[in-house]
Design a protein around this motif. Structure first.
Motif, mmCIF file in Angstrom:
data_model
loop_
_atom_site.group_PDB
_atom_site.id
_atom_site.type_symbol
_atom_site.label_atom_id
_atom_site.label_comp_id
_atom_site.label_asym_id
_atom_site.label_seq_id
_atom_site.Cartn_x
_atom_site.Cartn_y
_atom_site.Cartn_z
ATOM 1 N N LYS B 179 0.884 -1.253 -0.001
ATOM 2 C CA LYS B 179 -0.084 -0.018 0.096
ATOM 3 C C LYS B 179 0.874 1.089 0.036
ATOM 4 O O LYS B 179 0.499 2.324 -0.650
ATOM 5 C CB LYS B 179 -1.024 0.004 1.055
ATOM 6 C CG LYS B 179 -2.341 -0.801 0.820
ATOM 7 C CD LYS B 179 -3.024 -0.233 -0.394
ATOM 8 C CE LYS B 179 -4.561 -0.145 -0.029
ATOM 9 N NZ LYS B 179 -5.065 0.060 1.282
ATOM 10 N N LEU B 180 2.025 1.363 0.655
ATOM 11 C CA LEU B 180 2.775 2.375 0.836
ATOM 12 C C LEU B 180 3.396 2.757 -0.762
ATOM 13 O O LEU B 180 3.235 3.718 -1.249
ATOM 14 C CB LEU B 180 4.030 2.126 1.622
ATOM 15 C CG LEU B 180 3.768 2.195 3.183
ATOM 16 C CD1 LEU B 180 5.124 2.007 3.961
ATOM 17 C CD2 LEU B 180 3.385 3.459 3.457
ATOM 18 N N LEU B 182 2.081 1.770 -3.676
ATOM 19 C CA LEU B 182 0.960 1.969 -4.510
ATOM 20 C C LEU B 182 0.302 3.233 -4.441
ATOM 21 O O LEU B 182 0.099 4.159 -5.500
ATOM 22 C CB LEU B 182 -0.155 0.907 -3.917
ATOM 23 C CG LEU B 182 -1.245 0.722 -5.180
ATOM 24 C CD1 LEU B 182 -0.634 0.324 -6.411
ATOM 25 C CD2 LEU B 182 -2.041 -0.302 -4.720
ATOM 26 N N ARG B 183 0.320 3.654 -3.132
ATOM 27 C CA ARG B 183 -0.311 5.026 -2.955
ATOM 28 C C ARG B 183 0.857 6.181 -3.426
ATOM 29 O O ARG B 183 0.536 7.209 -3.992
ATOM 30 C CB ARG B 183 -0.473 4.983 -1.488
ATOM 31 C CG ARG B 183 -1.650 6.447 -0.965
ATOM 32 C CD ARG B 183 -1.061 7.118 0.312
ATOM 33 N NE ARG B 183 0.262 7.747 0.187
ATOM 34 C CZ ARG B 183 0.553 8.851 -0.389
ATOM 35 N NH1 ARG B 183 -0.118 9.613 -0.790
ATOM 36 N NH2 ARG B 183 1.927 9.039 -0.395
#
Lengths: 91, 191
Positions: B179-180, B182-183
């Motif tokens: 998520k880190l 991807l964001r």
């Protein structure tokens, strides 16, 4: 630094808890630590909002892809059909 | 005589199920040729165990289960071996300066800032989706496999861990790292 102070300043830990909470469970203690962190950290509040949104968008993207049927080309299908018939006739 | 609830007719498989299985495979592995091969392998494997089909589930459900198994096999192969180290290392490198090493605070350069993620304009969404897809493809194979199993199939954490042979704690680390990246990728490419 005490454990509470640690989390109130630690965005790395806070974002980890945000992710864990989003699809799993965090302990009550972690829940409180995260609340305190988010209360004082606007950057992680932005992060939390965006990461939830990203999860939604990813799910939507995946389900759209699943609902748009893709087609195999006819030659491939014909070969596959022949192959299956061959196998069946063997027995 | 007891009649089966579900019948099986291999001669109709291609006509009825091939496109469905192909779609199922390609949305999960994103490689046309490999997806085609998997459909073929699924039918051939199914032929070999036709006599074990008990009619408890529909033909399609049964075939899909076989395909699913094969997809997990692909995930496993993709995420083991030498390549894994390179792609995971690269991805970890990307986020190595997101946080200050001493206190874990966001570095100013990589702090999340608001960007057009809340737009409801369908055209904007379309553009966003294409960036999202590119960002997903940049993830290491193992991370993407875990992420897909979780967000597409809603698999339980236990199942994902046992099928891809990762520990629970490693699972959460990977979800976080995924998520880190991807964001950050979305923010970088959107602004």
């Amino acid at each position: 630094m005490g454990p509470l102070k640690k989390i109130t300043h630690n965005c790395h830990k806070a974002t980890f808890l945000i992710e864990k909470k989003l699809i799993g469970r965090i302990t009550l203690r972690e829940e409180i630590e995260l609340k305190i962190h988010l209360f004082g950290c606007s950057i992680c509040r932005v992060y939390q909002h965006q990461t939830k949104k990203i999860a939604e968008m990813v799910r939507q993207l995946f389900s759209d892809a699943l609902n748009t049927e893709k087609h195999l080309d006819e030659t491939f299908k014909k070969d596959l059909q022949d192959r299956i018939e061959d196998e069946l006739d063997k027995n | 005589m007891i009649t089966k609830t579900h019948q099986i007719e291999p001669r109709n498989w291609v006509a009825i199920h091939a496109d469905y299985l192909y779609t199922y495979a390609i949305t999960r592995i994103n490689d046309e040729e490999q997806a085609r091969d998997l459909v073929q392998e699924t039918f051939l494997a199914a032929l070999e165990k036709v006599d074990k089909f008990e009619g408890k589930s529909s033909e399609r459900t049964w075939l899909t289960a076989i395909l699913k198994y094969k997809i997990i096999d692909v995930y496993r192969k993709k995420s083991s071996g030498l390549v894994i180290n390179a792609d995971v290392q690269r991805a970890e490198q990307e986020q190595s300066d997101f946080f200050e090493p001493e206190d874990g605070h966001w570095t100013s350069e990589h702090s999340p800032i608001t960007f057009g993620i809340d737009e409801h304009d369908p055209l904007v969404n379309k553009e966003f989706n294409s960036i999202l897809q590119k960002c997903l493809q940049k993830l290491p194979a193992l991370w993407l496999s875990i992420f897909t199993m979780k967000h597409m199939d809603d698999q339980t954490t236990d199942i994902i861990c046992s099928e891809l042979k990762v520990t629970q704690s490693n699972f959460w680390v990977i979800i976080h790292r995924t998520k880190l990246n991807l964001r950050a990728c979305l923010q970088k490419n959107w602004i």
